[in-house]
Scaffold this active site. Structure first.
Site, short mmCIF file in Angstrom:
data_model
loop_
_atom_site.label_atom_id
_atom_site.label_comp_id
_atom_site.label_asym_id
_atom_site.label_seq_id
_atom_site.Cartn_x
_atom_site.Cartn_y
_atom_site.Cartn_z
N ASP A 90 16.73 30.32 37.23
CA ASP A 90 17.45 29.35 36.42
C ASP A 90 18.78 29.96 35.99
O ASP A 90 18.82 30.83 35.12
CB ASP A 90 16.61 28.98 35.19
CG ASP A 90 17.34 28.07 34.21
OD1 ASP A 90 18.54 27.78 34.43
OD2 ASP A 90 16.71 27.64 33.22
N SER B 201 20.08 19.84 27.69
CA SER B 201 19.30 21.04 27.36
C SER B 201 20.19 22.23 26.99
O SER B 201 19.73 23.18 26.36
CB SER B 201 18.37 21.41 28.51
OG SER B 201 19.13 21.53 29.70
N HIS C 51 20.53 27.64 32.23
CA HIS C 51 20.21 27.89 30.82
C HIS C 51 20.39 29.38 30.50
O HIS C 51 20.43 30.21 31.39
CB HIS C 51 18.78 27.44 30.51
CG HIS C 51 18.60 25.98 30.80
ND1 HIS C 51 18.01 25.51 31.96
CD2 HIS C 51 18.96 24.88 30.08
CE1 HIS C 51 18.01 24.19 31.95
NE2 HIS C 51 18.58 23.78 30.83
#
Length: 364
Positions: A343, A101, A346
């Site tokens: 998070d 990702s 990311h």
């Protein structure tokens, strides 16, 4: 010459930094300079292809300083990202990003940085389960992303099992690599999925024996075997005169706020500026040396996109609580518990991956 000595000294100082030359310039050495006049090439509302996961402003982030930091290498000038130049370099070509990702983070950034220059009827996006294709029709170019979080095969590529049940097939990339063939430029990464903190269950041959046939290996050992499998595919399949290969180094994880002198348990929550100095536990040096060792022995030259050190400083630029999980935005209760829900893997877009793409394009 009527210029004073001081002026000459000043001119020498300015000229000291040369145009970016990948052989000469150590991109990892430098600093983030705040520059209010820099505007990102896109926003998370202007780019139609941006995932909600990376759309921090849309998801409620109110501070924007993280948009205005510019990476300045010590001894060279990193050129700005020029969308027209990028598209010209891709004319008639397939550029494919493959990995996890974070590679998708970089791919989306790249697409958003070029797509706004193309009229709507001259571009398209097709999203499959693992393969996404952006087309710039006038340039006969595609910018693709292919999901392969380990590069090698595993039983969790699509169905995310509990990491304890995960088995890696370290001797094959075949299932994925058939989608990479024919690309003119390949950009790979793989790291974060290996770092479950467990020894890894690895398998040679087929999944038929299921739970019986695996061996448990230390992370770095499994990583090395998996990367060698990938490297063998590159060396035995690709023609280096036709295909350029890139490998993106570790994108750092910022989950231990005590490492940069903040309260433990907040992770990257509420950070609004880069830190001056950091090499945290989110970038594993042993894993980096595994990559370096494998790349060094390859026949096909692989260009390393070195993003680790410069991204280490950017504790302020992660999605944090301005993200979604399982297809929905965090609710207020979750936002109030960043230790569990922020998070810090990311990155917000626009943001740090735009700089990775400046480096990538400079190498291209």
């Amino acid at each position: 010459d009527h210029r004073t000595a001081e002026e000459n000294v000043e001119i020498l100082e300015i000229d000291d930094r040369f145009e970016f030359d990948p052989e000469e310039c150590d991109i990892g050495k430098g600093k983030w300079v705040f520059n209010r006049s820099i505007k990102p090439l896109y926003t998370d509302t202007s780019c139609p292809y941006l995932d909600r996961q990376f759309s921090c402003v849309k998801n409620g982030r109110l501070d924007f300083d993280y948009h205005h930091w510019e990476w300045q290498p010590e001894d060279c000038d990193l050129p700005r990202f020029n969308p027209e130049l990028a598209l010209q370099k891709l004319r008639g070509k397939r550029l494919l990003f493959a990995g996890d990702s974070l590679q998708r983070n970089q791919w989306e950034s790249f697409v958003c940085m070029v797509e706004w220059t193309i009229p709507p009827e001259k571009k398209s996006m097709k999203r499959g389960k693992v393969h996404y294709v952006f087309k710039a029709k006038e340039y006969n170019a595609t910018i693709e992303f292919y999901w392969a979080p380990f590069l090698i095969e595993s039983n969790t590529d699509i169905d995310v099992l509990d990491p304890k049940k995960r088995i890696l097939k370290v001797d094959s990339v075949a299932k994925h690599s058939k989608h990479w063939e024919g690309a003119d430029i390949l950009a790979f990464n793989t790291y974060v999925w290996w770092m479950s903190g467990l020894r890894l269950k690895t398998l040679w041959g087929s999944f038929v024996n299921g739970d019986e046939g695996y061996a448990e290996l230390d992370t770095a050992v499994a990583y090395q075997i998996g990367l060698k499998t990938w490297a063998n595919w590159i060396d035995s399949t690709l023609n280096p005169n036709k295909t350029r290969v890139f490998f993106t180094t570790i994108s750092p994880i910022h989950t231990r706020s005590e490492e940069w002198g903040k309260t433990d348990g907040l992770k990257c929550f509420n950070e609004t500026k880069p830190v001056k100095k950091l090499w945290g536990s989110g970038s594993d040096k042993e894993m980096m040396s595994v990559v370096a060792g494998v790349l060094k022995k390859m026949k096909v030259a692989v260009t390393v996109v070195n993003i680790t050190q410069l991204s280490e400083y950017r504790v302020d630029a992660h999605s944090s609580i301005y993200t979604e999980t399982g297809g929905r935005l965090l609710n207020d209760e979750e936002k109030a518990d960043p230790g569990r829900h922020a998070d810090c893997i990311h990155w917000c877009l626009p943001g740090v991956p735009d700089t990775w793409n400046r480096i990538f394009l400079a190498h291209l």
